[in-house]
Scaffold this active site. Structure first.
Site, short mmCIF file in Angstrom:
data_model
loop_
_atom_site.label_atom_id
_atom_site.label_comp_id
_atom_site.label_asym_id
_atom_site.label_seq_id
_atom_site.Cartn_x
_atom_site.Cartn_y
_atom_site.Cartn_z
N LYS A 117 1.02 -1.10 -0.16
CA LYS A 117 0.15 -0.02 -0.03
C LYS A 117 0.85 1.24 -0.15
O LYS A 117 1.58 1.53 0.72
CB LYS A 117 -1.02 0.00 1.34
CG LYS A 117 -1.58 1.37 1.40
CD LYS A 117 -2.61 1.84 0.36
CE LYS A 117 -3.15 3.06 0.67
NZ LYS A 117 -3.96 3.38 1.99
N HIS A 125 -10.43 5.01 -2.53
CA HIS A 125 -11.45 6.21 -2.51
C HIS A 125 -11.07 7.22 -3.67
O HIS A 125 -10.62 8.46 -3.44
CB HIS A 125 -11.17 6.77 -1.24
CG HIS A 125 -9.85 6.86 -0.55
ND1 HIS A 125 -8.93 7.46 -0.90
CD2 HIS A 125 -9.80 6.43 0.62
CE1 HIS A 125 -7.84 7.26 -0.06
NE2 HIS A 125 -8.20 6.71 0.88
N HIS A 128 -6.53 11.57 10.22
CA HIS A 128 -5.12 12.07 9.72
C HIS A 128 -4.35 12.76 10.59
O HIS A 128 -3.29 13.44 10.08
CB HIS A 128 -5.37 12.35 8.34
CG HIS A 128 -5.80 11.28 7.46
ND1 HIS A 128 -4.96 10.72 6.95
CD2 HIS A 128 -6.94 10.98 6.71
CE1 HIS A 128 -5.54 9.76 5.98
NE2 HIS A 128 -6.83 9.93 6.04
N ASP A 137 -12.92 1.40 4.52
CA ASP A 137 -12.12 1.99 5.16
C ASP A 137 -12.23 2.23 6.66
O ASP A 137 -12.30 3.20 7.46
CB ASP A 137 -12.17 3.67 4.43
CG ASP A 137 -10.92 4.42 4.65
OD1 ASP A 137 -10.00 3.98 5.28
OD2 ASP A 137 -10.86 5.56 4.16
#
Length: 567
Positions: free
Chosen positions: A217, A272, A320, A360
């Site tokens: 990823k 996304h 985040h 997610d």
């Protein structure tokens, strides 16, 4: 031949060809296209019913008969909508057709014997177990939530509530990978772990692939630069694993054109792809037009409602690690949330330009709502856009096949595991989800892992029958003891299997190598392969596909919502 009226037949044996079934409280209607059962020869279990010794049950050895038969069930899959009996042997789908006793019945495909268990599928719908290909492994409790919603495969990364895992779907390094493989050994769920792909040199990526990840990823929070993209894809080409990417929202190391250029035509799964979950602002959605890009959505933007924008800003700040006291962090959050592209995302799903939906989980998405959000999107699009050709006002069969593929076969193809899971086809793991039509898409009736019941709604264990309140989802025998390891699979790289990693770290569960991840493209996304030319206005954020403006209104109410979740 004796006959019964149509209403009585449907009540006793379920719908047949031409009968229509409403899905939950949506505006979506399923119509049975083919019926493998035979009128007057249907098998049904119960007192005074058919599946009895010498009648619907033969004398055959257990070696020659299925371990489990699901009777008279409506199959909803990407390849069709049919009614049939399903025979399961050794945890895999053995045959789809007509069950019974060939000693006294003609045209029998599935022989029921003394060693055969029965699940009554009459009046129910069965789908393949869901595949959630965007998991942040933040807490193990996610697994139960996902399972109870109808998910049987989870692909992603993380090590728990670490700051890195809260934001990025990466399990970094061999040590962390081995610990996550060991930690998930006894769960009734299939797993695949993604390593960290953000580096400009191959060695650390090779180590992770050889340690047991099923892919890598790339995430902007670790620095998704053109150099790291190119390096990561180069390593993937050699090892036959998939790469997932969350691109550079701030356009610090390049713009969307630079990222697409760094792909160099190589296959990649873009997470996304609308952009609210992250990615080049404001035009990462352009990636949906590329032949080598396998695009997915995450469920918080599914579908576009009056609450979507507001909740995203708060989610983004937490996930985040942003500080509301820092103006630049606020600007970062604002740049990602665009109502224009979220509205366009709805339509692009309906037209098949976005191929997959995932959750997610706990990182701006809800792990138990992937399936529900998918069908809510399909409902919203039918309400706003009408029947989807070639459907008519009579049924929504093509739309149903398109949307079910988004969380079953397409993520399986994308991550190289479609030889094991992703559809109801002979030879694949019998990971199946049964639904009563009134609860379709939100409350499964039963979740089956490799032919063994792993979870189901269940009443009071001290009651005289299974149904008294309180009825809630509980793990079944398939979730206990050694059963999960023998009915669930971990997907790993072929290199790690060649190196004997499962034995070295003490895994006792089934393992399988992901494969054919590098020779696929958007054309391989079943019912979801449209590749329009996407344009995004940098000032207004309006999205156009082949010159046509894609926009729709947010909705104020949805099906599969409060009506089903009062308690």
């Amino acid at each position: 031949m004796a006959t019964i009226d149509k209403h009585s037949y449907a009540h006793m044996f379920g719908p047949t060809i031409g009968d229509r079934v409403r899905l939950g409280d949506t505006d979506l209607w399923l119509e049975v296209e083919k019926d493998f059962t035979e009128y007057g020869e249907e098998v049904k279990f119960g007192g005074g019913k058919v599946i009895r010794d010498g009648m619907g049950q033969s004398q055959a050895s257990c070696f020659d008969t299925p371990d489990l038969v699901i009777t008279n069930v409506v199959i909803l899959d990407h390849w069709g909508i049919i009614k049939a009996d399903i025979g399961i042997k050794d945890g895999r789908i053995a045959i789809i057709g007509k069950a019974g006793n060939p000693d006294v019945q003609d045209n029998i495909d599935i022989e029921i014997g003394p060693g055969t268990e029965i699940i009554a599928g009459e009046g129910q719908i069965v789908t393949a177990g869901g595949i959630d290909a965007h998991i942040h492994f933040i807490c193990p409790q996610q697994i139960d939530e996902a399972l109870m919603s109808g998910v049987t495969t989870m692909i992603g990364g993380g090590t728990g509530p670490a700051t890195g895992s809260n934001a990025t779907t990466c399990t970094p390094g061999p040590w962390n990978t081995h610990k996550m493989l060991q930690a998930t050994n006894d769960f009734p769920m299939n797993f695949g772990f993604l390593g960290k792909g953000n580096t400009s040199l191959p060695i650390a990526l090779e180590e992770q692939i050889e340690a047991g990840v099923c892919g890598l990823k790339l995430h902007e929070d670790w620095g998704t630069t053109p150099a790291s993209i190119d390096n990561c894809l180069s390593v993937a080409e050699r090892y036959d694993v998939q790469i997932a990417i969350h691109t550079d929202t701030l356009n610090e190391s390049g713009f969307v054109e630079d990222t697409l250029g760094a792909f160099k035509g190589r296959t990649i799964h873009t997470y996304h792809t609308e952009g609210a979950g992250g990615g080049h602002s404001p035009d990462i959605i352009r990636a949906c037009g590329e032949s080598n890009v396998l695009p997915s959505s995450t469920n918080p933007t599914r579908p576009y409602t009056i609450n979507t924008i507001d909740e995203h800003l708060d989610m983004l700040m937490v996930c985040h690690h942003l500080d509301p006291a820092i103006p630049e962090d606020i600007a970062f959050a604002d740049s990602r949330i665009r109502k224009e592209s979220i509205a366009a995302e709805d339509i692009m799903h309906d037209l098949g330009a976005i191929s997959m939906i995932a959750s997610d989980s706990q990182a701006m998405g809800r792990v138990g709502e992937m399936i529900t959000r998918t069908w809510q999107t399909a409902h919203k699009m039918k309400q706003q856009r009408g029947p989807l050709a070639p459907d008519t006002e009579r049924n929504d069969n093509f739309r149903l096949k398109r949307y079910v593929a988004k969380y079953t076969i397409n993520p399986a193809i994308s991550h190289g595991i479609s030889h094991e899971v992703g559809s109801i086809e002979i030879g694949k793991l019998a990971d199946l989800v049964l639904w009563k039509p009134a609860f379709f898409g939100i409350k499964p009736a039963m979740i089956i892992k490799s032919g063994f019941i792993a979870a189901a709604p269940m009443g009071d264990a001290n009651a005289s029958i299974p149904t008294p309140q309180p009825v809630y989802y509980r793990p079944m025998f398939g979730a206990h003891g050694q059963a999960p390891a023998n009915t669930s699979m971990t997907f790993m790289s072929q290199a790690s299997l060649d190196a004997g990693v499962p034995d070295k770290i003490g895994l006792t569960r089934m393992v399988s190598a992901c494969k054919n991840t590098r020779n696929i493209g958007k054309d391989d996304m079943i019912h979801n392969s449209w590749q329009p030319t996407i344009e995004v206005d940098a000032q207004t954020y309006e999205v156009r596909a082949n010159g046509e403006l894609l926009t729709c209104e947010p909705v104020t109410t949805l099906p599969l919502a409060q009506l089903y979740c009062l308690f």
